[in-house]
Design a protein around this motif. Sequence first.
Motif, PDB file in Angstrom:
ATOM      1  N   THR A 113       0.849  -1.185   0.000  1.00 13.10           N
ATOM      2  CA  THR A 113       0.000   0.000   0.000  1.00 13.10           C
ATOM      3  C   THR A 113       0.886   1.237   0.000  1.00 13.10           C
ATOM      4  O   THR A 113       2.108   1.148   0.113  1.00 13.10           O
ATOM      5  N   ILE A 114       0.256   2.399  -0.132  1.00 15.91           N
ATOM      6  CA  ILE A 114       0.990   3.656   0.018  1.00 15.91           C
ATOM      7  C   ILE A 114       0.629   4.303   1.353  1.00 15.91           C
ATOM      8  O   ILE A 114       0.697   5.526   1.511  1.00 15.91           O
ATOM      9  N   GLY A 115       0.269   3.477   2.320  1.00 12.26           N
ATOM     10  CA  GLY A 115      -0.136   3.981   3.626  1.00 12.26           C
ATOM     11  C   GLY A 115       0.913   4.844   4.296  1.00 12.26           C
ATOM     12  O   GLY A 115       0.588   5.880   4.900  1.00 12.26           O
TER      13      GLY A 115
ATOM     14  N   THR B 170      11.426   9.267 -13.052  1.00 10.59           N
ATOM     15  CA  THR B 170      11.319   8.834 -14.448  1.00 10.59           C
ATOM     16  C   THR B 170      10.960   7.360 -14.541  1.00 10.59           C
ATOM     17  O   THR B 170      10.033   6.965 -15.260  1.00 10.59           O
ATOM     18  N   ASN B 171      11.684   6.547 -13.814  1.00  9.01           N
ATOM     19  CA  ASN B 171      11.476   5.105 -13.923  1.00  9.01           C
ATOM     20  C   ASN B 171      10.210   4.638 -13.215  1.00  9.01           C
ATOM     21  O   ASN B 171       9.557   3.695 -13.661  1.00  9.01           O
ATOM     22  N   LEU B 172       9.824   5.332 -12.142  1.00  9.74           N
ATOM     23  CA  LEU B 172       8.528   5.065 -11.533  1.00  9.74           C
ATOM     24  C   LEU B 172       7.415   5.371 -12.532  1.00  9.74           C
ATOM     25  O   LEU B 172       6.450   4.599 -12.658  1.00  9.74           O
ATOM     26  N   GLY B 173       7.535   6.481 -13.249  1.00 14.56           N
ATOM     27  CA  GLY B 173       6.530   6.850 -14.231  1.00 14.56           C
ATOM     28  C   GLY B 173       6.422   5.843 -15.355  1.00 14.56           C
ATOM     29  O   GLY B 173       5.314   5.510 -15.802  1.00 14.56           O
ATOM     30  N   LEU B 174       7.548   5.341 -15.835  1.00 20.54           N
ATOM     31  CA  LEU B 174       7.524   4.315 -16.882  1.00 20.54           C
ATOM     32  C   LEU B 174       6.840   3.047 -16.377  1.00 20.54           C
ATOM     33  O   LEU B 174       5.998   2.464 -17.066  1.00 20.54           O
TER      34      LEU B 174
ATOM     35  N   GLY C   4      10.831  -0.472 -12.414  1.00 18.60           N
ATOM     36  CA  GLY C   4      10.672  -0.323 -10.976  1.00 18.60           C
ATOM     37  C   GLY C   4      11.971  -0.580 -10.231  1.00 18.60           C
ATOM     38  O   GLY C   4      12.300   0.120  -9.265  1.00 18.60           O
ATOM     39  N   GLU C   5      12.732  -1.566 -10.679  1.00 14.86           N
ATOM     40  CA  GLU C   5      14.021  -1.860 -10.038  1.00 14.86           C
ATOM     41  C   GLU C   5      15.029  -0.747 -10.284  1.00 14.86           C
ATOM     42  O   GLU C   5      15.857  -0.442  -9.425  1.00 14.86           O
ATOM     43  N   ILE C   6      14.982  -0.129 -11.468  1.00 12.14           N
ATOM     44  CA  ILE C   6      15.864   1.011 -11.729  1.00 12.14           C
ATOM     45  C   ILE C   6      15.519   2.159 -10.785  1.00 12.14           C
ATOM     46  O   ILE C   6      16.401   2.837 -10.245  1.00 12.14           O
ATOM     47  N   ALA C   7      14.218   2.382 -10.583  1.00 10.25           N
ATOM     48  CA  ALA C   7      13.789   3.424  -9.641  1.00 10.25           C
ATOM     49  C   ALA C   7      14.290   3.123  -8.234  1.00 10.25           C
ATOM     50  O   ALA C   7      14.742   4.016  -7.509  1.00 10.25           O
TER      51      ALA C   7
ATOM     52  N   ILE D  39       6.828   2.136  -5.343  1.00 10.31           N
ATOM     53  CA  ILE D  39       7.202   1.263  -6.464  1.00 10.31           C
ATOM     54  C   ILE D  39       6.472  -0.062  -6.344  1.00 10.31           C
ATOM     55  O   ILE D  39       5.842  -0.542  -7.305  1.00 10.31           O
ATOM     56  N   ASP D  40       6.535  -0.666  -5.165  1.00  9.48           N
ATOM     57  CA  ASP D  40       5.873  -1.953  -4.946  1.00  9.48           C
ATOM     58  C   ASP D  40       4.364  -1.829  -5.162  1.00  9.48           C
ATOM     59  O   ASP D  40       3.728  -2.720  -5.735  1.00  9.48           O
TER      60      ASP D  40
END
Length: 338
Positions: A16-18, A215-219, A307-310, A330-331
């Motif tokens: 979650t993003i809690g 950037t990588n989160l957005g991708l 996600g791993e790059i982020a 990311i998760d």
Amino acid sequence: MGVVLSLEEGKRGNPTIGRLLDLTAADMARVNELILSKAGSDVDMIPQIAEHLISSGGKRLRPMVTLAAAQMFGYSGEGHVKLATSVEFMHTATLLHDDVVDESGMRRGRQTARMIWGNQASVLVGDFLLGQAFRMMVDVGSLDALDVLSTAASVIAEGEVMQLAAAQNLETTEDEYLAVIRAKTAALFSAAAEVGPIIAGASRSDRAALRSYGTNLGLAFQLVDDALDYGGSSKDLGKNVGDDFREGKVTLPVILSYRRGTAEERDFWKHAIEGRENGDAELEKALDLMARRSAIGDTIGRARHFGEIARDALAPLKPTPQKSALLEVIDFCISRVS
């Protein structure tokens, strides 16, 4: 104007993003107040359209990233709230413009603004929100932050034009498609993350780390959306499942399926995407072909890669609650297709 944070809780057992919500709650309350204030106008249609989209839900993920990134480096002023609101207004304006370009009828389970007020009003209110965003950036007084966000606005517009050129074009390559979403989606995530360390006076290496993270989160975020369009739910996606297919959008699952398919399968995709033969029966066949060619699974695999790059981008930074929260984002983004 109501403010809704959907997907606050993940599916059972999923990330979650809690933590991000908790860390940014006080600042987000101020962001939401500023949204209400800056979306106001004596021209009645402007707050009506803005309220229609803003109150329809959404995670407010981008402004929360800005707030957390500023907190991470010890910022304690007021400017991060204005920058976070600017980011959200830029995103909202993009949605208004996107729905016109894509001729979309639904967003987050509701009619799009263009369906209620028309295309012209939607575009012009989007322009109003962009203007308000830039006014707030100027108020903050950081030329570096203004440079990053104004550059992102230009890149996003370029991405829109690139997508228009690639629309219904099955010869679009994976690299060309990644360039589109890097501009259309990742650029704003990147700017949202970078202005946090900028306003906190962090180092260039810290700025670069957050820029790469964003950037990588957005991708990853966009690729998960692409996969969800063919295998998710309307609640997770914020629009109807299969909308990309019905709108003739060439996204990564389509690109992979087309390029890996037989001559007969490629002929189907030409009729479905380029010829707009895209009813329910065609959607079922598209899903079957995607499964056969591992297109959804490989799209998700690409998302995990970014996600791993982020994650690696933040690895050198010292441990903080905000860093942990941004890693959880990311998760969370990837878990939407779990």
